[in-house]
Design an enzyme around this catalytic site. Sequence first.
Site, mmCIF file in Angstrom:
data_model
loop_
_atom_site.group_PDB
_atom_site.id
_atom_site.type_symbol
_atom_site.label_atom_id
_atom_site.label_comp_id
_atom_site.label_asym_id
_atom_site.label_seq_id
_atom_site.Cartn_x
_atom_site.Cartn_y
_atom_site.Cartn_z
ATOM 1 C CE LYS A 38 2.969 76.894 15.573
ATOM 2 N NZ LYS A 38 2.187 75.716 15.676
ATOM 3 C CE LYS A 69 15.463 78.125 20.309
ATOM 4 N NZ LYS A 69 15.407 77.135 21.388
ATOM 5 C CE LYS A 105 8.228 76.289 27.572
ATOM 6 N NZ LYS A 105 8.051 74.895 27.159
#
Length: 336
Positions: free
Chosen positions: A200, A197, A113
Amino acid sequence: MHKKRVFSGVQPTGNLHLGNYLGAIKNFVDLQSKFECIYCIVDLHAITNRQNPKELRSNILETVASFIASGLDPKKNIIFNQASVAAHSELAWVFNCVARIGWMNRMTQFKEKAGLNKENASVGLLVYPNLMAADILIYKATHVPVGEDQKQHLELTRDIAKKFNNDFNCGEYFPIVEPLIPKEISRVMSLRDGKKKMSKSEDSDQSRINLKDTKDLINQKIKKAKTDNEPIPSEIDGLKNRSEAANLISIYGSLNEIKMSEVLKEFGGKNFSTFKSKLIESIVDKICPIGDEINKLLKDKSHLDNILALGAKRADNIAKENLKEIYKIIGLTKFT
Ligand code: TRP
């Protein structure tokens, strides 16, 4: 011995998709009849990245609505938002002092991240796992349903519990938590790339089925979903290196609660168009009623606020008492 108690946290995002449902929420629904369960919308984790305040508020409501619409019962379970219960942050501070910097630096999620510019990531992102450990341990939860990607954070939660128990010589005050990762789950992948995956954040909306998609949209997205030119195999082995095919088979199995091998028994030898029409039927049957219910619930925000407020009260009662004990162990006194 600790009483069996389930805790899990979900980041507030708007527009939840089939991956969120099959990978997490559906599992929560299955657990509610077996355990005492606490489900938390982790809004404080969300702000480790910059959030738009209006969107954050609406994402929190949409997440509760999705929980309830999927069948989580707010009377049976404690459903609340993290920011409502101060003890999460208070215990997280304690854990900031228990966990070691080296432990944080090893977390792969932080590395992913934070990306290349680690120096510029928020400090919150670095100590994210300590807050997660606090979420779980403030309730002395024993079981945590999570996806594979959170296993390392749970391992860290165990390390923190052990170090605390050991440093303060308090037996097994904090339980050593166990992950609950269902066997045939349900890592739902992108409809366009079976190695990624479902997410969104992927640009193309064609890559995912959102819980609020209409029947027509579902139909169109599945018809366009990537497959390959081989027929459907009859055995699991035949899905090797066919990630897109495996993903669709797995989605069908999860929705209908049957093993992938059973799905292959039914469809082995058939072509994808036959299978896809059955898959569309299953998705429409299971997901459209949830989407309709989410839309209905979102029309009454005060009802959703009430659900969160009641959940917060129940959570706070448990957390406050435990925090008192924890402070006492450490030698801290709270006079308020
Ligand atoms: N880190 C988890 C995720 O991104 C969310 C989370 C926060 C969580 N606190 C938790 C999950 C406690 C389980 C238990 O999915």
